[in-house]
Motif scaffolding. Structure first.
Motif, PDB file in Angstrom:
ATOM      1  N   LEU A  72       0.824  -1.207   0.000  1.00 29.37           N
ATOM      2  CA  LEU A  72       0.000   0.000   0.000  1.00 29.37           C
ATOM      3  C   LEU A  72       0.864   1.264   0.000  1.00 29.37           C
ATOM      4  CD1 LEU A  72      -2.767   1.384   0.237  1.00 29.37           C
ATOM      5  CD2 LEU A  72      -2.585   1.144   2.723  1.00 29.37           C
ATOM      6  N   VAL A  73       1.925   1.285   0.820  1.00 27.85           N
ATOM      7  CA  VAL A  73       2.788   2.466   0.907  1.00 27.85           C
ATOM      8  C   VAL A  73       3.551   2.674  -0.398  1.00 27.85           C
ATOM      9  CG1 VAL A  73       4.761   3.473   2.092  1.00 27.85           C
ATOM     10  CG2 VAL A  73       2.976   2.307   3.406  1.00 27.85           C
ATOM     11  N   THR A  74       4.120   1.598  -0.952  1.00 27.83           N
ATOM     12  CA  THR A  74       4.891   1.732  -2.199  1.00 27.83           C
ATOM     13  C   THR A  74       3.985   2.148  -3.357  1.00 27.83           C
ATOM     14  OG1 THR A  74       4.624  -0.666  -2.545  1.00 27.83           O
ATOM     15  CG2 THR A  74       6.672   0.085  -1.512  1.00 27.83           C
ATOM     16  N   THR A  75       2.768   1.613  -3.399  1.00 30.69           N
ATOM     17  CA  THR A  75       1.836   2.015  -4.455  1.00 30.69           C
ATOM     18  C   THR A  75       1.479   3.497  -4.334  1.00 30.69           C
ATOM     19  OG1 THR A  75       0.914  -0.232  -4.493  1.00 30.69           O
ATOM     20  CG2 THR A  75      -0.388   1.512  -5.522  1.00 30.69           C
ATOM     21  N   ALA A  76       1.264   3.939  -3.116  1.00 33.11           N
ATOM     22  CA  ALA A  76       0.947   5.359  -2.909  1.00 33.11           C
ATOM     23  C   ALA A  76       2.115   6.244  -3.334  1.00 33.11           C
ATOM     24  CB  ALA A  76       0.603   5.597  -1.430  1.00 33.11           C
ATOM     25  N   CYS A  77       3.342   5.844  -3.044  1.00 29.27           N
ATOM     26  CA  CYS A  77       4.513   6.634  -3.442  1.00 29.27           C
ATOM     27  C   CYS A  77       4.634   6.698  -4.959  1.00 29.27           C
ATOM     28  CB  CYS A  77       5.779   6.045  -2.838  1.00 29.27           C
ATOM     29  SG  CYS A  77       5.898   6.196  -1.035  1.00 29.27           S
ATOM     30  N   MET A  93       9.172   2.094 -10.734  1.00 26.64           N
ATOM     31  CA  MET A  93       8.187   1.248 -10.066  1.00 26.64           C
ATOM     32  C   MET A  93       8.824   0.061  -9.345  1.00 26.64           C
ATOM     33  SD  MET A  93       5.339   1.124 -13.108  1.00 26.64           S
ATOM     34  CE  MET A  93       4.427  -0.150 -12.241  1.00 26.64           C
ATOM     35  N   GLY A  94      10.145   0.007  -9.301  1.00 29.33           N
ATOM     36  CA  GLY A  94      10.826  -1.151  -8.714  1.00 29.33           C
ATOM     37  C   GLY A  94      10.358  -1.522  -7.315  1.00 29.33           C
ATOM     38  N   PRO A  95      10.286  -0.571  -6.348  1.00 36.63           N
ATOM     39  CA  PRO A  95       9.827  -0.925  -4.997  1.00 36.63           C
ATOM     40  C   PRO A  95       8.417  -1.514  -4.977  1.00 36.63           C
ATOM     41  CG  PRO A  95      10.897   1.213  -5.000  1.00 36.63           C
ATOM     42  CD  PRO A  95      10.742   0.828  -6.426  1.00 36.63           C
ATOM     43  N   MET A  96       7.538  -0.957  -5.784  1.00 35.29           N
ATOM     44  CA  MET A  96       6.169  -1.470  -5.830  1.00 35.29           C
ATOM     45  C   MET A  96       6.117  -2.889  -6.404  1.00 35.29           C
ATOM     46  SD  MET A  96       2.973   0.044  -7.988  1.00 35.29           S
ATOM     47  CE  MET A  96       1.445  -0.885  -8.075  1.00 35.29           C
ATOM     48  N   LEU A  97       6.914  -3.131  -7.453  1.00 36.75           N
ATOM     49  CA  LEU A  97       6.936  -4.470  -8.057  1.00 36.75           C
ATOM     50  C   LEU A  97       7.483  -5.509  -7.080  1.00 36.75           C
ATOM     51  CD1 LEU A  97       8.199  -3.581 -11.662  1.00 36.75           C
ATOM     52  CD2 LEU A  97       5.848  -3.887 -10.853  1.00 36.75           C
ATOM     53  N   VAL A  98       8.500  -5.116  -6.321  1.00 34.53           N
ATOM     54  CA  VAL A  98       9.042  -6.037  -5.316  1.00 34.53           C
ATOM     55  C   VAL A  98       8.003  -6.326  -4.234  1.00 34.53           C
ATOM     56  CG1 VAL A  98      10.808  -6.305  -3.532  1.00 34.53           C
ATOM     57  CG2 VAL A  98      11.425  -5.370  -5.762  1.00 34.53           C
ATOM     58  N   ALA A  99       7.290  -5.284  -3.807  1.00 40.30           N
ATOM     59  CA  ALA A  99       6.246  -5.477  -2.794  1.00 40.30           C
ATOM     60  C   ALA A  99       5.132  -6.374  -3.316  1.00 40.30           C
ATOM     61  CB  ALA A  99       5.694  -4.118  -2.364  1.00 40.30           C
ATOM     62  N   GLN A 100       4.733  -6.166  -4.578  1.00 36.79           N
ATOM     63  CA  GLN A 100       3.686  -7.009  -5.165  1.00 36.79           C
ATOM     64  C   GLN A 100       4.160  -8.465  -5.288  1.00 36.79           C
ATOM     65  OE1 GLN A 100       0.285  -6.254  -6.280  1.00 36.79           O
ATOM     66  NE2 GLN A 100       0.514  -8.454  -5.990  1.00 36.79           N
ATOM     67  N   TYR A 101       5.409  -8.645  -5.652  1.00 36.87           N
ATOM     68  CA  TYR A 101       5.973  -9.995  -5.734  1.00 36.87           C
ATOM     69  C   TYR A 101       5.947 -10.678  -4.357  1.00 36.87           C
ATOM     70  CZ  TYR A 101       9.615 -13.585  -5.954  1.00 36.87           C
ATOM     71  OH  TYR A 101      10.316 -14.755  -5.857  1.00 36.87           O
ATOM     72  N   THR A 102       6.290  -9.935  -3.313  1.00 36.76           N
ATOM     73  CA  THR A 102       6.287 -10.498  -1.961  1.00 36.76           C
ATOM     74  C   THR A 102       4.884 -10.900  -1.533  1.00 36.76           C
ATOM     75  OG1 THR A 102       8.180  -9.093  -1.405  1.00 36.76           O
ATOM     76  CG2 THR A 102       6.973 -10.088   0.415  1.00 36.76           C
TER      77      THR A 102
END
Length: 398
Positions: A72-77, A93-102
């Motif tokens: 949620l935080v990475t998507t908002a950023c 979008m790297g941080p968001m993609l990593v969060a989605q992968y996790t």
């Protein structure tokens, strides 16, 4: 080197997270500068993009303990960077993609796809609002959404592969346990057969000798004394074979102290022992005798021994014929008791529930890959016949 790196990573998981997050931050910052350069917008403020990228990468340190919050935080950023005017490239979008992968690695598949659809919808909405012309929708709308869904698919694929690997490991463990259990049961049955053959044979001979000596004690004391003098030989032989069989159960037993397993070459001693209790045994051989493997040699000897023991215990006519027929492919053993077998004896031989003699012989023959048959003869008497396969000449010479 790869195994060493894996061990180091397993021993220092926090350090690995810090290093990977730092590398991701470097790529994300590079994406901020690249977007500003490609867009050629000098008015695009740099520090908000750097700050949002730093926050998005920093929260990734908690992605394993709070994956949905981190997503949620990475998507908002990323959405905030899109609204500011940054182009949502895979680097940004790297941080968001990593969060989605996790999140996609979690076993809850419904949560995985709900979160993926929500994140993709947020990115699509950002791209739709931030994109001015329709021809830029591929870069600003379709491409970012596709990257989010790709990360979700890849995480789900990795999760399925891990679940499959765990299932295979559990199945392999169960198979090993079943195989170990089966081998233990087979070993117990083999030792039980050995103990039964040794005890039944020698105790039957000792019992027959003692009964005959007691019968002859008054009328023929010399013969009775001679028969009693042979009893220690029978008991000593029984003790030697019992020690060899029981020694298999003890790990601390010196193999040099154990008696060697009996083989067909010891048939003369077996015939002599049977003769001491009045059983007349005639041994005939057909074909060219061949050396047998130790296990097969022991199997053949035990079958002959048990058949003669049953004749000693049950037969009225104390005479038997043992026939060994050698062919290039198999060895046939035939043990025959002449007519005159007591009917109760035939029932005892034929009824597996009454004893373990026939059952043990059958198990030995079948475990060696052979055949077994036992039953009364049409003209009277009883016959035991089995065929044991022999190794080919090429295998035996090699």
């Amino acid at each position: 080197m790869t195994e060493q790196w894996k061990r180091s990573a397993a021993d220092h998981p926090h350090a690995v997270h810090v290093v990977t997050t730092s590398l991701l931050l470097a790529f994300t910052v590079g994406g901020v500068f690249l977007t500003r350069t490609v867009a050629a917008q000098e008015s695009l403020v740099l520090w908000p993009g750097l700050a949002l990228s730093a926050v998005a990468c920093a929260v990734l340190l908690r992605r394993h303990s709070h994956p949905l919050v981190v997503l949620l935080v990475t998507t908002a950023c990323i959405m905030a960077e899109g609204f500011i005017g940054y182009l949502m490239t895979p680097l940004l979008m790297g941080p968001m993609l990593v969060a989605q992968y996790t999140v996609s690695l979690r076993p809850d598949r419904r949560t995985t796809w709900y979160s993926a659809v929500a994140a993709a919808a947020g990115i699509a909405l950002t791209g739709f609002i931030a994109t001015d012309s329709p021809h830029e929708w591929i870069l600003g709308l379709v491409n970012p959404t596709a990257w989010v869904l790709t990360a979700a698919f890849f995480g789900s694929y990795v999760r399925v592969r891990r679940e499959y690997a765990v299932a295979r490991a559990e199945h392999a463990t169960q198979e090993r346990e079943e195989e170990t259990r089966r081998r233990v049961i087979q070993e117990r049955m083999r030792i039980a057969r050995e103990l039964h053959d040794v005890v039944a044979h020698h105790l039957a001979l000792a019992n027959a000798q003692a009964g005959t000596a007691a019968h002859l004690a008054r009328t023929r004391p010399d013969q009775a004394i001679a028969m009693i003098e042979k009893l220690p030989e029978v008991t000593a032989s029984a003790l030697r074979e019992l020690k060899a069989a029981v020694g298999l159960l003890r790990q601390d037993t010196d193999s040099q102290e154990l008696a060697p397993a009996p083989v067909l070459e010891q048939l003369p001693q077996l015939v002599e022992t049977c003769a001491s209790v009045g059983l007349d045994v005639l041994v005939t051989r057909e074909g060219q005798p061949r050396p047998l493997p130790p296990g097969l040699d022991l199997t053949a000897y035990r079958i002959v021994q048990e058949a003669l023991t049953n004749i000693t215990k049950h037969a009225v006519t104390l005479s038997a014929r043992v026939r060994l027929a050698y062919t290039p492919h198999d060895l046939t053993l035939t043990i025959t008791n002449e007519a005159g077998t007591h009917p109760a004896a035939a029932a005892d031989w034929a009824g597996p529930s009454r004893g373990y003699g026939l059952l043990g012989m059958r198990e030995r023959a079948l475990s060696a890959g052979g055949t077994f048959h036992a039953g009364p003869q049409p003209g009277g008497g009883f016959e035991v016949a089995c065929t044991l396969p022999l190794p080919s000449s090429e295998k035996s010479t090699s």
